[in-house]
Design a protein around this motif. Structure first.
Motif, PDB file in Angstrom:
ATOM      1  N   LEU A  62      26.985  44.115   6.783  1.00 25.32           N
ATOM      2  CA  LEU A  62      27.625  45.373   6.401  1.00 25.32           C
ATOM      3  C   LEU A  62      29.120  45.388   6.691  1.00 25.32           C
ATOM      4  CD1 LEU A  62      24.975  48.062   7.433  1.00 25.32           C
ATOM      5  CD2 LEU A  62      25.191  46.761   5.312  1.00 25.32           C
ATOM      6  N   GLY A  63      29.640  44.292   7.241  1.00 20.11           N
ATOM      7  CA  GLY A  63      31.069  44.217   7.499  1.00 20.11           C
ATOM      8  C   GLY A  63      31.473  44.851   8.809  1.00 20.11           C
ATOM      9  N   GLN A  64      32.767  45.111   8.937  1.00 18.61           N
ATOM     10  CA  GLN A  64      33.305  45.618  10.190  1.00 18.61           C
ATOM     11  C   GLN A  64      33.303  47.140  10.246  1.00 18.61           C
ATOM     12  OE1 GLN A  64      37.204  43.723  10.553  1.00 18.61           O
ATOM     13  NE2 GLN A  64      36.306  42.119  11.822  1.00 18.61           N
ATOM     14  N   TRP A  65      33.160  47.632  11.491  1.00 18.93           N
ATOM     15  CA  TRP A  65      33.289  49.061  11.726  1.00 18.93           C
ATOM     16  C   TRP A  65      33.911  49.231  13.107  1.00 18.93           C
ATOM     17  CZ3 TRP A  65      30.559  51.830  15.608  1.00 18.93           C
ATOM     18  CH2 TRP A  65      29.594  51.079  16.298  1.00 18.93           C
ATOM     19  N   GLN A  66      34.421  50.397  13.391  1.00 13.91           N
ATOM     20  CA  GLN A  66      35.054  50.624  14.682  1.00 13.91           C
ATOM     21  C   GLN A  66      35.040  52.101  15.036  1.00 13.91           C
ATOM     22  OE1 GLN A  66      38.910  49.389  12.488  1.00 13.91           O
ATOM     23  NE2 GLN A  66      39.559  50.021  14.539  1.00 13.91           N
ATOM     24  N   VAL A  67      35.080  52.350  16.344  1.00 15.82           N
ATOM     25  CA  VAL A  67      35.202  53.706  16.877  1.00 15.82           C
ATOM     26  C   VAL A  67      36.596  53.907  17.430  1.00 15.82           C
ATOM     27  CG1 VAL A  67      34.344  55.334  18.613  1.00 15.82           C
ATOM     28  CG2 VAL A  67      32.733  53.873  17.387  1.00 15.82           C
ATOM     29  N   VAL A  68      37.124  52.865  18.078  1.00 18.17           N
ATOM     30  CA  VAL A  68      38.482  52.900  18.613  1.00 18.17           C
ATOM     31  C   VAL A  68      39.309  51.822  17.909  1.00 18.17           C
ATOM     32  CG1 VAL A  68      37.873  53.853  20.868  1.00 18.17           C
ATOM     33  CG2 VAL A  68      37.752  51.386  20.505  1.00 18.17           C
ATOM     34  N   GLU A  69      40.616  52.004  17.866  1.00 15.47           N
ATOM     35  CA  GLU A  69      41.489  51.118  17.093  1.00 15.47           C
ATOM     36  C   GLU A  69      41.456  49.662  17.564  1.00 15.47           C
ATOM     37  OE1 GLU A  69      45.442  52.559  17.036  1.00 15.47           O
ATOM     38  OE2 GLU A  69      44.980  54.376  15.874  1.00 15.47           O
ATOM     39  N   PHE A  70      41.309  49.461  18.860  1.00 15.76           N
ATOM     40  CA  PHE A  70      41.494  48.128  19.412  1.00 15.76           C
ATOM     41  C   PHE A  70      40.232  47.273  19.446  1.00 15.76           C
ATOM     42  CE2 PHE A  70      41.060  51.328  22.761  1.00 15.76           C
ATOM     43  CZ  PHE A  70      39.919  50.902  23.414  1.00 15.76           C
ATOM     44  N   LEU A  71      39.111  47.756  18.884  1.00 14.16           N
ATOM     45  CA  LEU A  71      37.900  46.948  18.908  1.00 14.16           C
ATOM     46  C   LEU A  71      37.119  47.117  17.606  1.00 14.16           C
ATOM     47  CD1 LEU A  71      36.119  45.039  20.627  1.00 14.16           C
ATOM     48  CD2 LEU A  71      34.795  47.062  21.264  1.00 14.16           C
ATOM     49  N   LYS A  72      36.987  46.019  16.868  1.00  8.56           N
ATOM     50  CA  LYS A  72      36.198  46.019  15.641  1.00  8.56           C
ATOM     51  C   LYS A  72      34.891  45.268  15.880  1.00  8.56           C
ATOM     52  CE  LYS A  72      40.104  46.298  12.440  1.00  8.56           C
ATOM     53  NZ  LYS A  72      40.814  45.659  11.287  1.00  8.56           N
TER      54      LYS A  72
ATOM     55  N   LEU B 254      22.295  44.356  14.461  1.00  8.87           N
ATOM     56  CA  LEU B 254      23.072  43.538  15.397  1.00  8.87           C
ATOM     57  C   LEU B 254      24.550  43.804  15.192  1.00  8.87           C
ATOM     58  CD1 LEU B 254      23.420  41.232  17.468  1.00  8.87           C
ATOM     59  CD2 LEU B 254      23.391  39.626  15.530  1.00  8.87           C
ATOM     60  N   ASP B 255      25.218  44.251  16.264  1.00  2.01           N
ATOM     61  CA  ASP B 255      26.670  44.412  16.270  1.00  2.01           C
ATOM     62  C   ASP B 255      27.264  43.358  17.193  1.00  2.01           C
ATOM     63  OD1 ASP B 255      26.927  46.670  14.576  1.00  2.01           O
ATOM     64  OD2 ASP B 255      26.380  48.016  16.208  1.00  2.01           O
ATOM     65  N   THR B 256      28.265  42.641  16.723  1.00  2.00           N
ATOM     66  CA  THR B 256      28.967  41.681  17.570  1.00  2.00           C
ATOM     67  C   THR B 256      30.451  42.009  17.577  1.00  2.00           C
ATOM     68  OG1 THR B 256      29.247  40.123  15.727  1.00  2.00           O
ATOM     69  CG2 THR B 256      27.297  39.849  17.132  1.00  2.00           C
ATOM     70  N   HIS B 257      31.120  41.604  18.652  1.00  2.00           N
ATOM     71  CA  HIS B 257      32.562  41.790  18.748  1.00  2.00           C
ATOM     72  C   HIS B 257      33.180  40.563  19.409  1.00  2.00           C
ATOM     73  CE1 HIS B 257      32.355  42.666  23.107  1.00  2.00           C
ATOM     74  NE2 HIS B 257      31.281  43.390  22.829  1.00  2.00           N
ATOM     75  N   PRO B 258      34.477  40.386  19.290  1.00  2.00           N
ATOM     76  CA  PRO B 258      35.107  39.158  19.787  1.00  2.00           C
ATOM     77  C   PRO B 258      35.389  39.149  21.290  1.00  2.00           C
ATOM     78  CG  PRO B 258      36.753  40.531  18.733  1.00  2.00           C
ATOM     79  CD  PRO B 258      35.429  41.212  18.509  1.00  2.00           C
ATOM     80  N   GLY B 259      34.981  40.185  21.992  1.00  2.00           N
ATOM     81  CA  GLY B 259      35.299  40.304  23.414  1.00  2.00           C
ATOM     82  C   GLY B 259      34.236  39.744  24.334  1.00  2.00           C
ATOM     83  N   GLY B 260      34.296  40.186  25.598  1.00  2.41           N
ATOM     84  CA  GLY B 260      33.417  39.676  26.635  1.00  2.41           C
ATOM     85  C   GLY B 260      32.307  40.630  27.018  1.00  2.41           C
ATOM     86  N   HIS B 261      32.131  40.802  28.336  1.00  5.90           N
ATOM     87  CA  HIS B 261      30.967  41.507  28.890  1.00  5.90           C
ATOM     88  C   HIS B 261      31.326  42.955  29.215  1.00  5.90           C
ATOM     89  CE1 HIS B 261      26.956  41.380  30.627  1.00  5.90           C
ATOM     90  NE2 HIS B 261      27.411  41.980  31.712  1.00  5.90           N
ATOM     91  N   PHE B 262      31.091  43.844  28.271  1.00  5.73           N
ATOM     92  CA  PHE B 262      31.375  45.260  28.501  1.00  5.73           C
ATOM     93  C   PHE B 262      30.606  46.116  27.499  1.00  5.73           C
ATOM     94  CE2 PHE B 262      34.763  43.579  25.755  1.00  5.73           C
ATOM     95  CZ  PHE B 262      34.707  44.428  24.658  1.00  5.73           C
ATOM     96  N   ILE B 263      30.574  47.422  27.777  1.00  5.57           N
ATOM     97  CA  ILE B 263      29.991  48.383  26.847  1.00  5.57           C
ATOM     98  C   ILE B 263      31.103  48.826  25.904  1.00  5.57           C
ATOM     99  CG2 ILE B 263      28.825  50.607  26.593  1.00  5.57           C
ATOM    100  CD1 ILE B 263      27.906  50.333  29.504  1.00  5.57           C
ATOM    101  N   PRO B 264      30.999  48.544  24.629  1.00  8.94           N
ATOM    102  CA  PRO B 264      32.074  48.945  23.708  1.00  8.94           C
ATOM    103  C   PRO B 264      32.260  50.465  23.686  1.00  8.94           C
ATOM    104  CG  PRO B 264      30.622  47.340  22.672  1.00  8.94           C
ATOM    105  CD  PRO B 264      29.954  47.762  23.941  1.00  8.94           C
TER     106      PRO B 264
END
Length: 271
Positions: A216-226, A242-252
């Motif tokens: 379904l492509g990219q989506w975001q809630v805040v500007e700095f995390l897609k 399944l949602d994936t992001h390019p970051g590490g271990h945190f709650i988006p």
């Protein structure tokens, strides 16, 4: 089955209905004051502007390692997001601030069952909207819980933690939503052969009888995390997201809130 006696008790409490309880009254444990149960405890927090009568959706959330249920309640990304959406937040406390999710049979699953029964004694609960979530070790515990005791769960909302993908689950929730950072080095993202990202939810795709994925492509809630979303919606039972992001271990930021908005048919908002 491990929870047969709990299921019987649960059925009795569900059958009593919210109307039979009358308007809700404080029971002595709420917010930072834990509810004591079987030598253990959990926290519960009612949503904002609740009328004290209407049946409540429930989010049973398992905290991360070295945390408590109270930490989750005070979190903007969990507690604040949940209470403003009309959902009852229930946060069990793990023994020694952790969870025993490694073995197939664990007392933490039975404890969580007992917590839901106890919550139903205290609050009018919407039995069709029981959600289970967790973060990190708590996410793995959420996976374990719905694997063993998930047939009555509407959706799993898991953040950065899984169990082994080749396990066999006797039960399953109606829907699975999982988010994970591709650079997570705490609870590593479970890539499949050749770096296949969809392997991270292989257990649930097999268990729910899912077929072809849709990107379904990219989506975001805040500007700095897609986030990149992939959905399996042609399952024999429910769907897997399944949602994936390019970051590490945190709650988006906003992830828990957005999932609840979608599940409850609310207008998406933040936080």
């Amino acid at each position: 089955m491990i929870r047969s006696s709990v299921l019987l008790l649960t059925a009795l409490f569900w059958a009593s209905g919210a109307a039979a309880m009358g308007p809700w009254k404080p029971s002595g444990c709420h917010g930072e004051t834990p509810c004591e149960l079987e030598g253990r405890s959990y926290h519960v927090m009612a949503p904002e502007d609740w009328d004290g009568v209407s049946p409540l959706p429930v989010l049973l959330h398992f905290h991360g390692w070295s945390r408590t249920g109270r930490h989750a309640q005070k979190s903007e990304r969990i507690g604040d997001s949940v209470k403003r959406r009309g959902v009852l937040l229930v946060t069990p406390n793990g023994r020694n601030k952790t969870w025993d999710f490694w073995p197939v049979e664990t007392e933490d699953t039975e404890f969580a069952d007992a917590v839901l029964v106890d919550v139903a004694r205290r609050y009018p609960v919407d039995r069709d909207r029981i959600y289970v979530s967790g973060y990190s070790y708590g996410s793995a515990m959420a996976w374990r819980y719905v694997c063993r005791s998930g047939n009555d769960v509407a959706a799993l909302l898991a953040v950065a933690g899984t169990i082994q993908q080749d396990e066999s689950c006797p039960e399953a929730p109606r829907e699975v939503r999982h988010v994970h950072g591709l650079k997570d080095t705490v609870m590593d993202f479970p890539y499949g052969p050749g770096g296949e990202p969809s392997y991270s939810v292989a257990l649930w795709r097999a268990r729910l009888g899912c077929g072809t994925a849709r990107a379904l492509g990219q989506w975001q809630v805040v500007e700095f995390l897609k986030l990149d979303r992939t959905v399996w919606s042609d399952c024999a039972q429910g769907q897997v997201v399944l949602d994936t992001h390019p970051g590490g271990h945190f709650i988006p930021h906003g992830w828990i809130g957005r999932q609840l908005d979608e599940l409850l048919n609310l207008t998406p908002s933040y936080p």
